[in-house]
Design a protein around this motif. Structure first.
Motif, short mmCIF file in Angstrom:
data_model
loop_
_atom_site.label_atom_id
_atom_site.label_comp_id
_atom_site.label_asym_id
_atom_site.label_seq_id
_atom_site.Cartn_x
_atom_site.Cartn_y
_atom_site.Cartn_z
N ARG A 1 0.80 -1.22 0.00
CA ARG A 1 0.00 0.00 0.00
C ARG A 1 0.83 1.28 0.00
O ARG A 1 0.51 2.21 -0.77
CB ARG A 1 -0.97 0.01 1.19
CG ARG A 1 -1.97 1.15 1.13
CD ARG A 1 -2.85 1.21 2.36
NE ARG A 1 -3.55 -0.04 2.60
CZ ARG A 1 -4.38 -0.24 3.61
NH1 ARG A 1 -4.60 0.75 4.49
NH2 ARG A 1 -4.99 -1.40 3.77
N GLN B 1 0.25 3.91 -3.15
CA GLN B 1 -0.29 5.24 -2.90
C GLN B 1 0.59 6.34 -3.49
O GLN B 1 0.11 7.42 -3.81
CB GLN B 1 -0.47 5.45 -1.40
CG GLN B 1 -1.62 4.65 -0.79
CD GLN B 1 -1.74 4.83 0.70
OE1 GLN B 1 -0.80 5.24 1.39
NE2 GLN B 1 -2.92 4.52 1.23
N SER C 1 -9.67 0.05 0.18
CA SER C 1 -8.55 -0.46 0.96
C SER C 1 -8.88 -1.81 1.59
O SER C 1 -8.06 -2.73 1.61
CB SER C 1 -8.16 0.55 2.05
OG SER C 1 -7.72 1.76 1.49
#
Length: 291
Positions: free
Chosen positions: A84, A88, A186
């Motif tokens: 992640r 991002q 998410s």
């Protein structure tokens, strides 16, 4: 080994590759990323299963869910801390991050478990059964392909026929639109990594009684599973399972008729040939670009 025994053994082995490859498929289908520490998920599952079921003697009804829970938590942690942060930022460094985590976990398993392989006894791999004269196989070898195909079917049906499955597929196509539609993007991606690691745990529990448990067992399995995922087409659950079965059969027949010295040569040469002939995989499709 007779021809029939070789087919059953190859399908059992190939199903292991297919189960691990399904893990690559799940994360790719939901997030467009793959977990290159998938092999370490298998090692973790096998080692956890050894301690829970063999050393500590937990009943299967408790030990097996505990192993899958450990794997699921590991998958979630991989997504949260190794994937992640880079996604991002629009970086592809999650590729190296997942590889690095896998190496770390494998070495932790080496420290905890030791270097020497250990047996994983199972009633399903204690005594072979005779299908026909000269063809003896363990019951577990018959069970493994069934489990693999049923899980592939379940993933296919969930992703195509249920609202949650379709919602998860929408995440990779347009995350912002999915978020506006109320989908927890998410959470969906984290769930895909948990499922991916759990599939590796299932593979570990099934293969451990047939192969000794070791701290390095997931490395080669992970490489071959990724090859199966590429051959089958990462976007197709049926494709990766079919490719896994093909690799397993190729490997067993190469070992049986040419000798173990040629096993890896024939297996990976076959991977190259298949990809040259079908660059998008067995059931994959060429990507479409809008211009």
């Amino acid at each position: 080994m007779s021809f029939l025994s070789a087919i059953i053994t190859g399908m059992a082995l190939g199903s292991m590759y297919g189960l691990l490859a399904l893990g690559f498929h799940v994360t790719y289908a939901v997030s467009g990323t793959v977990n290159f520490s998938q092999g370490s998920s298998m090692t973790l599952g096998a080692v956890a299963g050894y301690f829970f079921l063999v050393v500590w003697g937990w009943p299967a009804a408790i030990g097996i869910p505990a192993v899958l829970l450990v794997c699921a938590v590991y998958g979630v942690l991989i997504e949260r801390f190794a994937v992640r942060p880079f996604v991002q930022r629009g970086s592809d460094n999650w590729l190296m991050a997942t590889v690095a985590v896998g190496i770390i976990v494998d070495n932790v398993m080496l420290f905890v478990f030791g270097k020497e392989p250990r047996s994983f006894p199972s009633m399903l791999a204690a005594k072979p059964i005779q299908i026909v004269e000269g063809a003896g196989v363990y019951p577990l070898q018959l069970l493994i392909p069934v489990v693999g195909l049923l899980l592939a079917l379940a993933l296919h049906l969930i992703s195509r026929r249920t609202r949650h499955g379709v919602a998860m597929l929408a995440v990779v196509q347009n995350p912002n639109a999915a978020r506006l539609m109320g989908i927890n993007v998410s959470g969906a991606i984290a769930a895909s990594y948990a499922v991916s690691a759990m599939l590796a745990g299932v593979a570990a529990l099934l293969i451990a009684p047939l192969f000794n448990v070791s701290s390095e067992m997931g490395t080669l399995f992970g490489i071959k599973a990724f090859a199966a995922a590429i051959i089958g087409g990462l976007a197709s659950a049926w494709g990766v399972m079919l490719a896994g079965l093909c690799l397993g059969l190729i490997e067993v027949f190469a070992t049986n008729y040419l000798g173990s010295v040629y096993t890896q040569i024939i297996t990976f040469a076959s991977v190259i040939v298949i990809l040259v002939i079908m660059p998008h995989g067995l059931l994959g499709r060429a990507g479409v670009k809008k211009v």
